[in-house]
Design a protein around this motif. Structure first.
Motif, mmCIF file in Angstrom:
data_model
loop_
_atom_site.group_PDB
_atom_site.id
_atom_site.type_symbol
_atom_site.label_atom_id
_atom_site.label_comp_id
_atom_site.label_asym_id
_atom_site.label_seq_id
_atom_site.Cartn_x
_atom_site.Cartn_y
_atom_site.Cartn_z
ATOM 1 N N ASP A 9 -19.077 39.256 36.899
ATOM 2 C CA ASP A 9 -19.115 40.718 37.020
ATOM 3 C C ASP A 9 -20.348 41.282 36.306
ATOM 4 O O ASP A 9 -21.013 42.193 36.816
ATOM 5 N N ASP A 10 -20.648 40.761 35.120
ATOM 6 C CA ASP A 10 -21.825 41.229 34.372
ATOM 7 C C ASP A 10 -23.119 40.857 35.098
ATOM 8 O O ASP A 10 -24.064 41.650 35.106
ATOM 9 N N PHE A 11 -23.162 39.666 35.685
ATOM 10 C CA PHE A 11 -24.346 39.321 36.491
ATOM 11 C C PHE A 11 -24.529 40.348 37.609
ATOM 12 O O PHE A 11 -25.619 40.894 37.802
ATOM 13 N N VAL A 12 -23.465 40.620 38.353
ATOM 14 C CA VAL A 12 -23.545 41.552 39.486
ATOM 15 C C VAL A 12 -23.909 42.958 38.998
ATOM 16 O O VAL A 12 -24.768 43.629 39.584
ATOM 17 N N ALA A 13 -23.298 43.411 37.902
ATOM 18 C CA ALA A 13 -23.580 44.751 37.373
ATOM 19 C C ALA A 13 -25.041 44.902 36.957
ATOM 20 O O ALA A 13 -25.569 46.015 36.931
ATOM 21 N N ILE A 31 -19.043 28.742 38.397
ATOM 22 C CA ILE A 31 -19.691 28.332 39.644
ATOM 23 C C ILE A 31 -18.804 28.691 40.839
ATOM 24 O O ILE A 31 -19.291 29.222 41.846
ATOM 25 N N ASP A 32 -17.497 28.460 40.738
ATOM 26 C CA ASP A 32 -16.571 28.849 41.814
ATOM 27 C C ASP A 32 -16.605 30.355 42.041
ATOM 28 O O ASP A 32 -16.574 30.821 43.187
ATOM 29 N N GLU A 33 -16.666 31.119 40.943
ATOM 30 C CA GLU A 33 -16.702 32.584 41.049
ATOM 31 C C GLU A 33 -18.006 33.040 41.707
ATOM 32 O O GLU A 33 -17.996 33.941 42.539
ATOM 33 N N VAL A 34 -19.119 32.417 41.337
ATOM 34 C CA VAL A 34 -20.409 32.750 41.958
ATOM 35 C C VAL A 34 -20.346 32.482 43.460
ATOM 36 O O VAL A 34 -20.778 33.304 44.269
ATOM 37 N N GLU A 35 -19.804 31.333 43.827
ATOM 38 C CA GLU A 35 -19.718 30.945 45.239
ATOM 39 C C GLU A 35 -18.864 31.929 46.040
ATOM 40 O O GLU A 35 -19.133 32.174 47.225
ATOM 41 N N ALA A 36 -17.865 32.533 45.395
ATOM 42 C CA ALA A 36 -16.951 33.442 46.101
ATOM 43 C C ALA A 36 -17.506 34.858 46.255
ATOM 44 O O ALA A 36 -16.928 35.661 46.991
ATOM 45 N N ARG A 37 -18.604 35.174 45.573
ATOM 46 C CA ARG A 37 -19.122 36.543 45.582
ATOM 47 C C ARG A 37 -20.128 36.770 46.704
ATOM 48 O O ARG A 37 -21.194 36.134 46.720
ATOM 49 N N PRO A 38 -19.851 37.702 47.598
ATOM 50 C CA PRO A 38 -20.796 37.973 48.682
ATOM 51 C C PRO A 38 -22.075 38.655 48.186
ATOM 52 O O PRO A 38 -23.092 38.615 48.874
ATOM 53 N N GLU A 39 -22.032 39.260 46.982
ATOM 54 C CA GLU A 39 -23.216 39.950 46.451
ATOM 55 C C GLU A 39 -24.271 38.992 45.932
ATOM 56 O O GLU A 39 -25.396 39.381 45.640
ATOM 57 N N ILE A 40 -23.897 37.722 45.770
ATOM 58 C CA ILE A 40 -24.793 36.734 45.160
ATOM 59 C C ILE A 40 -25.148 35.664 46.181
ATOM 60 O O ILE A 40 -24.272 35.087 46.825
ATOM 61 N N GLU A 133 -14.120 33.701 23.294
ATOM 62 C CA GLU A 133 -14.133 34.516 24.500
ATOM 63 C C GLU A 133 -14.710 35.909 24.282
ATOM 64 O O GLU A 133 -15.420 36.430 25.137
ATOM 65 N N SER A 134 -14.432 36.499 23.130
ATOM 66 C CA SER A 134 -14.937 37.859 22.872
ATOM 67 C C SER A 134 -16.468 37.899 22.778
ATOM 68 O O SER A 134 -17.057 38.971 22.920
ATOM 69 N N ASP A 135 -17.111 36.753 22.547
ATOM 70 C CA ASP A 135 -18.580 36.726 22.523
ATOM 71 C C ASP A 135 -19.159 37.150 23.871
ATOM 72 O O ASP A 135 -20.279 37.661 23.935
ATOM 73 N N ALA A 136 -18.404 36.958 24.941
ATOM 74 C CA ALA A 136 -18.883 37.345 26.275
ATOM 75 C C ALA A 136 -19.032 38.857 26.414
ATOM 76 O O ALA A 136 -19.648 39.327 27.368
ATOM 77 N N ASP A 137 -18.498 39.611 25.447
ATOM 78 C CA ASP A 137 -18.702 41.065 25.474
ATOM 79 C C ASP A 137 -20.190 41.416 25.352
ATOM 80 O O ASP A 137 -20.591 42.511 25.704
ATOM 81 N N GLU A 138 -21.001 40.484 24.855
ATOM 82 C CA GLU A 138 -22.445 40.712 24.718
ATOM 83 C C GLU A 138 -23.226 40.401 25.995
ATOM 84 O O GLU A 138 -24.419 40.660 26.067
ATOM 85 N N MET A 139 -22.547 39.837 26.986
ATOM 86 C CA MET A 139 -23.236 39.378 28.200
ATOM 87 C C MET A 139 -24.037 40.490 28.872
ATOM 88 O O MET A 139 -25.202 40.282 29.239
ATOM 89 N N ASP A 140 -23.451 41.658 29.022
ATOM 90 C CA ASP A 140 -24.135 42.776 29.686
ATOM 91 C C ASP A 140 -25.422 43.133 28.935
ATOM 92 O O ASP A 140 -26.477 43.273 29.551
ATOM 93 N N ALA A 141 -25.357 43.246 27.615
ATOM 94 C CA ALA A 141 -26.546 43.595 26.819
ATOM 95 C C ALA A 141 -27.594 42.488 26.886
ATOM 96 O O ALA A 141 -28.799 42.763 26.935
ATOM 97 N N ILE A 142 -27.162 41.247 26.896
ATOM 98 C CA ILE A 142 -28.104 40.122 26.989
ATOM 99 C C ILE A 142 -28.839 40.158 28.330
ATOM 100 O O ILE A 142 -30.053 39.959 28.391
ATOM 101 N N LEU A 143 -28.113 40.440 29.399
ATOM 102 C CA LEU A 143 -28.755 40.513 30.723
ATOM 103 C C LEU A 143 -29.743 41.672 30.787
ATOM 104 O O LEU A 143 -30.857 41.524 31.304
#
Length: 168
Positions: A9-13, A31-40, A133-143
């Protein structure tokens, strides 16, 4: 929401619309989630340096790329990172499974873990390490940071982030 869904979701956003992946047990859910996304646009790679070449081509074609890989391949990507990605100032988020820490069941993984952070530091690649898991809260800012500064950025995700090696 699963952690894999949150990461994608953060990649797409952040407009990431091209992702190449190299098979990895820890990253299989992402990888499964990436494969399932039509936006990617997802293209599996045979090797990590090949994937960086695909990302460079995608970037030059107007895409926002990312690579999903394992830390054991950092060694084979050094030349590509230096002479392609860094030289041409291409932003490249690298979601990297970090093998070889405590409780690692495969001895050869330990050797690359010893060198991974030092190599990334020597290359002046900003590096973030997700342990929980909570470290992923930084994903959006890192991107956002990655695309703002036009640099490759490493996001290391260790076994504890993905729930351990199955014995915990």
């Amino acid at each position: 929401m699963s952690i894999s869904t949150k990461i994608v979701d953060d990649f797409v956003a952040n407009g990431v619309d091209f992702i190449t992946t190299v098979p990895c047990k820890q990253l299989a859910g992402v990888i499964d989630e990436v494969e399932a996304r039509p936006e990617i646009y997802h293209i599996p790679s045979n090797k990590e340096d090949e994937g960086m070449g695909l990302c460079a081509g995608a970037f030059m074609g107007g895409k926002r790329p990312a690579i999903i890989m394992q830390n054991t391949a950092i060694g084979v990507t050094i030349n590509t990172l230096a002479t392609l990605t860094q030289y041409y100032r291409m932003p490249l988020p690298m979601l990297i499974s970090y093998r070889g820490e405590l409780r690692e069941p495969v001895a050869c993984q330990v050797e690359m873990a010893v060198h991974t952070k030092a190599l990334l530091q020597q290359m002046l690649i900003p590096t973030y390490h997700f342990h929980k898991e909570s470290d992923a809260d930084e994903m959006d800012a890192i991107l956002k940071y990655t695309f703002m500064c036009n640099k490759p950025v490493a996001i290391l995700t260790d076994a504890s982030f993905w729930g351990g090696y199955g014995d915990q």
